[in-house]
Design an enzyme around this catalytic site. Structure first.
Site, PDB file in Angstrom:
ATOM      1  N   GLY B  34     -26.871 -25.637 -13.243  1.00 45.24           N
ATOM      2  CA  GLY B  34     -26.059 -24.569 -13.831  1.00 45.24           C
ATOM      3  C   GLY B  34     -26.617 -23.196 -13.505  1.00 45.24           C
ATOM      4  O   GLY B  34     -27.346 -23.032 -12.531  1.00 45.24           O
ATOM      5  N   GLY B  39     -25.665 -18.432  -4.317  1.00 38.95           N
ATOM      6  CA  GLY B  39     -26.275 -19.518  -3.548  1.00 38.95           C
ATOM      7  C   GLY B  39     -25.535 -20.831  -3.797  1.00 38.95           C
ATOM      8  O   GLY B  39     -25.152 -21.544  -2.858  1.00 38.95           O
ATOM      9  N   HIS B  40     -25.315 -21.147  -5.080  1.00 38.70           N
ATOM     10  CA  HIS B  40     -24.574 -22.372  -5.406  1.00 38.70           C
ATOM     11  C   HIS B  40     -23.153 -22.335  -4.823  1.00 38.70           C
ATOM     12  O   HIS B  40     -22.651 -23.340  -4.320  1.00 38.70           O
ATOM     13  CB  HIS B  40     -24.456 -22.536  -6.924  1.00 38.70           C
ATOM     14  N   GLN B  64     -37.808 -32.935 -14.799  1.00 42.08           N
ATOM     15  CA  GLN B  64     -38.446 -32.212 -13.696  1.00 42.08           C
ATOM     16  C   GLN B  64     -39.156 -30.946 -14.178  1.00 42.08           C
ATOM     17  O   GLN B  64     -39.640 -30.173 -13.361  1.00 42.08           O
ATOM     18  CB  GLN B  64     -37.440 -31.911 -12.589  1.00 42.08           C
ATOM     19  N   GLU B 151     -31.474 -24.810   1.354  1.00 44.78           N
ATOM     20  CA  GLU B 151     -32.788 -24.728   2.007  1.00 44.78           C
ATOM     21  C   GLU B 151     -33.755 -23.882   1.190  1.00 44.78           C
ATOM     22  O   GLU B 151     -34.955 -23.906   1.432  1.00 44.78           O
ATOM     23  CB  GLU B 151     -32.632 -24.142   3.416  1.00 44.78           C
ATOM     24  N   ASP B 153     -34.765 -24.448  -1.753  1.00 46.42           N
ATOM     25  CA  ASP B 153     -35.714 -25.445  -2.244  1.00 46.42           C
ATOM     26  C   ASP B 153     -35.982 -26.415  -1.095  1.00 46.42           C
ATOM     27  O   ASP B 153     -35.513 -27.547  -1.087  1.00 46.42           O
ATOM     28  CB  ASP B 153     -35.131 -26.155  -3.466  1.00 46.42           C
ATOM     29  N   GLN B 156     -37.706 -29.797  -1.647  1.00 45.16           N
ATOM     30  CA  GLN B 156     -36.772 -30.682  -2.356  1.00 45.16           C
ATOM     31  C   GLN B 156     -35.759 -31.294  -1.398  1.00 45.16           C
ATOM     32  O   GLN B 156     -35.447 -32.491  -1.492  1.00 45.16           O
ATOM     33  CB  GLN B 156     -36.055 -29.885  -3.445  1.00 45.16           C
ATOM     34  N   ILE B 179     -29.026 -18.152   0.569  1.00 47.94           N
ATOM     35  CA  ILE B 179     -28.265 -16.912   0.377  1.00 47.94           C
ATOM     36  C   ILE B 179     -29.212 -15.881  -0.255  1.00 47.94           C
ATOM     37  O   ILE B 179     -29.950 -16.198  -1.193  1.00 47.94           O
ATOM     38  CB  ILE B 179     -27.046 -17.167  -0.544  1.00 47.94           C
ATOM     39  N   ARG B 190     -33.726 -18.273 -11.552  1.00 52.48           N
ATOM     40  CA  ARG B 190     -34.894 -17.696 -12.210  1.00 52.48           C
ATOM     41  C   ARG B 190     -35.034 -16.196 -11.959  1.00 52.48           C
ATOM     42  O   ARG B 190     -35.834 -15.549 -12.627  1.00 52.48           O
ATOM     43  CB  ARG B 190     -36.167 -18.452 -11.807  1.00 52.48           C
TER      44      ARG B 190
END
Lengths: 283, 283
Positions: B34, B39-40, B64, B151, B153, B156, B179, B190
């Site tokens: 969320g 970026g999302h 996590q 990318e 993360d 991940q 982005i 964050r």
């Protein structure tokens, strides 16, 4: 009696299953390590009652053996196994090699807690990690509707149920009753290791468990009854008893008289480790 | 611009997807926690180029986060997120609660080695177990054809690729470019924690990494270049640098000049930890 189709790659497995799915058939899976005996055959029969097609995997999974265990001498007899699959009516045998299942760089492990804690894990601490990881892979390779596991490996059955529930693996797990010889000895590929004298001893395991379960159901103290069972196993000729323990039958949490229970045991005859389990009816 | 369908149970998710599958549509997934930003949105755009339908999961995954981390204050803004999903054209939002994902008795953990070793794991040792387990669950709940990960993360992304490869999860993993704002700062939920002064510092992270990657590509010594980057981050105003490290871009094994590389960093601004990474072209 027609021989099953044999495939050893995930690509060929998925291609065959995709063809079947296009025709709307349902699929059951029976994961095995080969050395098929009447116990496995009974799992396949149940699978074919539940689904249109049955895929049997034959893979001696190295990650569920500890370095000290019998990976190298574990019985391998693919030709004979395929004959038995033909008799039982399984349509597909999946016989991957180790490099197909664990290619170079493989780095993932699935750990299950809950029912995996204690019992076998006290003596084979990495066993269920190996089982959970390979079973998840097999299910993701074949995407069966259901899979049949024997109650002989009772803790494994509980661990696989927990695995599927926790990871949302959409596979219905069916537990199948243990198949035994006329003396009550549970069918096991490892019975092949037993000599004549050891076989006579092994055949007393189930009777001792049944007697102990009856005593528990009749009100016997849990600690005394399981200690008595351990002594009886040693008197019968078992050289070491890893455990005799009563547990709640679904979760393998500590046993409660008001719930269905399971009495589970593991004991050694020479270099062979045997396991068995019986029901403990609730009060 | 139509609002996405919102479901919060696995059963409802699967029912909707089953309906779509019956019509032969393909499905892409974008797992998120969320607090959706540009970026999302870019991930969703890519998803909708790859597949007919896009399901976005919104789940702040507690497993996590370490006890010391920002689980409680992690931004949650479902209403605003759903507006953004509508803008982006995602058809389905999956918003499970913690009890839906981890019911009582949940006991399974997936651990990935390989690319998960080092970097983030040196500072967040249980992070990738949490990521791998929840991503496997989401994929098994939704069974998408592909999934898009940023990318941003980067480690991940590599871990999720390893997970799918190792467990035979039939999901095509697509990495999407990071982005950034006009100053090069990577979009991150964050970033919302940053004050004005911190934001000005944060905006120097990417420039320092790009400069360092260019130096490495031009032949600079790896140890000196990354140490210099750490010093530059501290001079810019970062209070602590967790790591600046060059790695082989696919496996995250030690960097080799003859292969495509990635320069990755994590550093702290007050109580906010930022990560970023850039390409290091092969020689």
């Amino acid at each position: 009696m027609s021989r099953p189709l044999v495939v050893d790659s995930v690509a060929a497995l998925r291609a065959q299953i995709r063809d079947w799915r296009r025709d709307g058939v349902s699929l059951a899976m029976v994961p095995t390590m080969g050395a098929l005996h009447d116990g496995h055959i009974s799992l396949i029969r149940i699978a074919l009652e539940k689904a249109d097609r049955c895929v049997v995997s034959i893979f001696v999974n190295p990650t569920q053996f500890a370095p000290s265990e019998d990976l190298d001498k574990y019985p391998r007899q693919l030709g004979r196994d395929l004959d038995r699959l033909a008799e039982a009516g399984a349509q597909l045998a999946f016989t991957p090699g180790v490099a197909q299942m664990y290619p170079a760089g493989f780095a993932t492990k699935i750990s299950v807690g809950g029912p995996a804690a204690g019992l076998e894990s006290d003596f084979r601490p990495t066993f269920f990690d190996g089982v959970a990881t390979v079973v998840a892979k097999l299910f993701l390779q074949a995407s069966p509707d259901c899979a049949v596991f024997g109650e002989k490996d009772y803790q494994q059955l509980c661990v696989v149920r927990q695995l599927c529930s926790d990871l949302d693996l959409p596979v219905d797990i069916i537990g199948a009753p243990t198949i035994r010889d006329a003396h009550g000895l549970a069918m096991s590929s490892r019975n092949a290791y037993l000599g004549e004298t050891e076989l006579a001893v092994a055949r007393q395991l189930n009777a001792i468990l049944r007697r102990t379960a009856a005593a528990l159901a009749a009100g016997a103290d849990e600690g005394s009854a399981t200690a008595e069972a351990s002594r009886a196993l040693v008197e019968a000729g078992f050289e070491q008893v890893d455990y005799v323990a009563a547990r709640e039958s679904l979760t393998l949490a500590p046993w409660r008289r008001d719930r269905d229970g399971r009495l589970l045991a593991a004991a050694w005859l020479g270099k062979t480790r045997l396991i068995d389990n019986v029901e403990v009816p609730s009060a």
